[in-house]
Scaffold this motif. Structure first.
Motif, PDB file in Angstrom:
ATOM      1  N   ILE A   1       6.410  11.655  -4.874  1.00 35.99           N
ATOM      2  CA  ILE A   1       6.255  11.749  -3.424  1.00 35.99           C
ATOM      3  C   ILE A   1       5.854  10.368  -2.923  1.00 35.99           C
ATOM      4  CG2 ILE A   1       5.114  12.943  -1.512  1.00 35.99           C
ATOM      5  CD1 ILE A   1       6.260  15.028  -3.235  1.00 35.99           C
ATOM      6  N   LEU A   2       6.645   9.832  -1.991  1.00 38.89           N
ATOM      7  CA  LEU A   2       6.380   8.496  -1.457  1.00 38.89           C
ATOM      8  C   LEU A   2       5.842   8.580  -0.033  1.00 38.89           C
ATOM      9  CD1 LEU A   2       9.591   6.521  -2.589  1.00 38.89           C
ATOM     10  CD2 LEU A   2       7.487   6.878  -3.861  1.00 38.89           C
ATOM     11  N   ASN A   3       4.801   7.775   0.246  1.00 36.24           N
ATOM     12  CA  ASN A   3       4.218   7.685   1.586  1.00 36.24           C
ATOM     13  C   ASN A   3       3.891   6.226   1.905  1.00 36.24           C
ATOM     14  OD1 ASN A   3       3.628  10.315   3.070  1.00 36.24           O
ATOM     15  ND2 ASN A   3       2.974  10.799   0.972  1.00 36.24           N
ATOM     16  N   GLY A   4       4.298   5.780   3.095  1.00 32.67           N
ATOM     17  CA  GLY A   4       3.955   4.411   3.488  1.00 32.67           C
ATOM     18  C   GLY A   4       5.017   3.803   4.388  1.00 32.67           C
TER      19      GLY A   4
ATOM     20  N   SER B   1       0.798  -1.232   0.000  1.00 36.39           N
ATOM     21  CA  SER B   1       0.000   0.000   0.000  1.00 36.39           C
ATOM     22  C   SER B   1       0.832   1.285   0.000  1.00 36.39           C
ATOM     23  CB  SER B   1      -0.962   0.005   1.193  1.00 36.39           C
ATOM     24  OG  SER B   1      -0.207  -0.039   2.383  1.00 36.39           O
ATOM     25  N   THR B   2       2.147   1.179   0.056  1.00 40.51           N
ATOM     26  CA  THR B   2       2.981   2.394  -0.033  1.00 40.51           C
ATOM     27  C   THR B   2       2.637   3.089  -1.347  1.00 40.51           C
ATOM     28  OG1 THR B   2       4.727   1.488   1.325  1.00 40.51           O
ATOM     29  CG2 THR B   2       5.363   3.251  -0.177  1.00 40.51           C
ATOM     30  N   ARG B   3       2.440   4.407  -1.243  1.00 36.78           N
ATOM     31  CA  ARG B   3       1.889   5.145  -2.376  1.00 36.78           C
ATOM     32  C   ARG B   3       2.949   6.044  -3.015  1.00 36.78           C
ATOM     33  NH1 ARG B   3      -3.255   7.107  -4.248  1.00 36.78           N
ATOM     34  NH2 ARG B   3      -2.609   7.080  -6.418  1.00 36.78           N
ATOM     35  N   ALA B   4       2.978   6.103  -4.345  1.00 33.59           N
ATOM     36  CA  ALA B   4       3.844   7.048  -5.064  1.00 33.59           C
ATOM     37  C   ALA B   4       2.959   7.955  -5.912  1.00 33.59           C
ATOM     38  CB  ALA B   4       4.823   6.292  -5.958  1.00 33.59           C
ATOM     39  N   VAL B   5       3.134   9.254  -5.745  1.00 34.24           N
ATOM     40  CA  VAL B   5       2.315  10.222  -6.492  1.00 34.24           C
ATOM     41  C   VAL B   5       3.244  11.192  -7.217  1.00 34.24           C
ATOM     42  CG1 VAL B   5       0.563  12.054  -6.258  1.00 34.24           C
ATOM     43  CG2 VAL B   5       0.468  10.038  -4.780  1.00 34.24           C
ATOM     44  N   GLU B   6       2.944  11.444  -8.490  1.00 35.37           N
ATOM     45  CA  GLU B   6       3.752  12.400  -9.258  1.00 35.37           C
ATOM     46  C   GLU B   6       3.460  13.825  -8.810  1.00 35.37           C
ATOM     47  OE1 GLU B   6       2.746  10.794 -13.261  1.00 35.37           O
ATOM     48  OE2 GLU B   6       4.713  11.653 -13.779  1.00 35.37           O
ATOM     49  N   ASP B   7       4.505  14.631  -8.725  1.00 40.35           N
ATOM     50  CA  ASP B   7       4.322  16.042  -8.368  1.00 40.35           C
ATOM     51  C   ASP B   7       5.399  16.852  -9.107  1.00 40.35           C
ATOM     52  OD1 ASP B   7       3.307  18.293  -7.001  1.00 40.35           O
ATOM     53  OD2 ASP B   7       4.911  18.127  -5.515  1.00 40.35           O
TER      54      ASP B   7
END
Ligand SMILES: Cc1cc2nc3c(=O)[nH]c(=O)nc-3n(C[C@H](O)[C@H](O)[C@H](O)COP(=O)(O)OP(=O)(O)OC[C@H]3O[C@@H](n4cnc5c(N)ncnc54)[C@H](O)[C@@H]3O)c2cc1C
Length: 401
Positions: free
Chosen positions: A165-168, A154-160
């Motif tokens: 940006i990584l969260n988890g 479930s660790t999330r990667a979002v483009e910015d």
């Protein structure tokens, strides 16, 4: 670097591979590693295990020998060797110290080989360039709720903009406490499930939002660190995406095939160490007026250990050669890891049994072999999962479904 002058190109090594005898070059590597293990690892393995201290001096010496970038191309400071060579190196080192074998195996199979195999020229120049060959790279795939079922991560990667940006939270990361960097897997699109997973190169130093957790207190391979990674709005450059946006899961599975060769080799080394220790002990220990080695039941145990070790070695080398020949080799890697893990546990158990009370105390290596063996049936894919992989291949090959 020692290996650069010693070893012929990869293609020559593969062509000369014989199931019965290793080519001269690999025999030389084997002898070098064996004497390194006898000289540098066996005398300290028990202390490292007791203190849980990372074998930094030994890793630095192994890096000088070219064993920390075994399969990396020479252009990036590697030795340009095969998976077969890697298998022999890890086996011999693990014969002396299971923890050192594990560190060398995981770093080479799951970080250096992966970056060399799928990284862009810029990524390889950057990561192999800024870190020395004794600097460790880690592999962060598992999470507390995604081990065997890794697609559930479930660790999330979002483009910015120009960043990701990584969260988890990643779990069970080998060498996390010492590593300079890692390959981290995260989902870019959770609705796509495994097809939404991607891999990212992450520097550990000066990275805001990254916390490395406490070291797990483990049964075995105690001189390796195993920690969680907490990622909170960790910003990394867009160019640190490894491979394609949705190709991370397949990449991880292909890399785990290679890792299984490393882990199977680690298991093989532990099993071989147990066989040697048990046989030497039985030759010296007198009971009922004669050496234990004269007892038929002890000989049977030694013979059974030797048979399983020989079978394992053939399976591991077959899997390694298949990878070196460019085959996918998932079935062979799973078989090798499954058999090797069980063999390590079997050999360590029999070593303890042959040594009686001395197999149960920390003065002798038998109890450490026993504890170190267990991880080889767990990490890189538990034995039950290896059996499922083999069964699926067999069913398909036989055209039953
Ligand atoms: C010391 C250590 C180091 C590690 N290093 C790393 C690392 O560097 N990087 C990394 O990403 N991960 C690492 N791992 C994680 C490791 O790969 C996982 O622990 C392993 O894959 C098992 O996952 P799990 O612990 O979640 O067990 P689970 O998936 O919960 O499995 C537990 C048990 O359930 C059964 N089971 C589960 N699924 C199936 C199935 N499909 N078929 C049959 N039986 C099943 C099996 O009996 C299995 O043993 C490490 C783990 C340890 C302990």
């Amino acid at each position: 670097m020692f290996l650069k002058f010693l070893v012929p190109p990869v293609s020559k090594v593969i062509r000369h591979f014989s199931i019965c005898q290793l080519p001269q070059e690999l025999q030389t590597i084997q002898k070098t590693c064996r004497s390194f293990a006898d000289r540098e690892l066996k005398p300290v393995a028990s202390d490292l295990d007791r203190t849980g201290q990372f074998p930094g001096d030994q890793i630095a010496k192994l890096a000088d020998l070219g064993f920390m970038r075994i399969t990396v191309t020479p252009e990036y400071g590697g030795s340009g060797l095969t998976m077969l060579a890697l298998s022999i190196i890890v086996e011999e080192l693990s014969r002396g110290c299971g923890s050192t074998g594990s560190i060398v195996s995981i770093h080479n199979c799951l970080y250096a080989n992966l970056l060399n195999r799928v990284g862009t020229t810029e990524q390889k120049k950057s990561f192999f360039g800024k870190y020395s060959s004794s600097d460790i790279g880690a592999f962060a795939l598992s999470e507390s709720d995604a081990g065997s079922d890794v697609a559930a991560l479930s660790t999330r990667a979002v483009e910015d903009g120009d960043s990701w940006i990584l969260n988890g939270d990643k779990a069970w990361v080998t060498s996390a406490a010492e590593a300079k960097c890692a390959v981290v897997f995260a989902t870019v699109n959770p609705s796509l499930k495994y097809k939404g997973i991607a891999a990212f190169l992450l520097d550990f130093e000066n990275t805001k939002g990254l916390t490395i957790g406490r070291k797990e207190d483990k049964l075995g391979i105690r001189a390796t660190s195993t920690c969680n990674l907490h990622l909170e709005n960790v910003r990394i450059p867009r160019s640190n995406l490894l491979g394609t946006v949705n190709g991370g899961f397949r990449m991880a599975m292909e890399q785990l095939d290679r890792a299984r060769i490393g882990i199977a080799s680690q298991a093989l080394g532990i099993a071989q160490g147990a066989l040697e220790t048990a046989t030497q002990y039985a030759a010296q220990r007198i009971a009922f007026g004669k050496p234990l080695l004269n007892q038929a039941s002890v000989q049977t145990r030694i013979a059974e250990m030797a048979l399983k070790i020989e079978c394992t070695r053939l399976l591991v080398r077959k899997a390694a050669v298949e990878i070196d020949q460019g085959l996918r080799a998932t079935r062979s890697c799973a078989m090798a890891k499954w058999h090797a893990g069980e063999t390590a546990t079997f050999a360590a158990h029999n070593c303890q049994q042959i040594m009686g009370g001395m197999g149960f105390v920390k003065d002798m290596p038998a109890e450490r072999f026993y504890r170190d063996a267990r991880i080889t049936e767990i990490y890189g894919g538990v034995t039950d999962v290896q059996k499922t992989i083999v069964a699926e291949h067999v069913i398909k090959e036989l055209g039953v479904k």
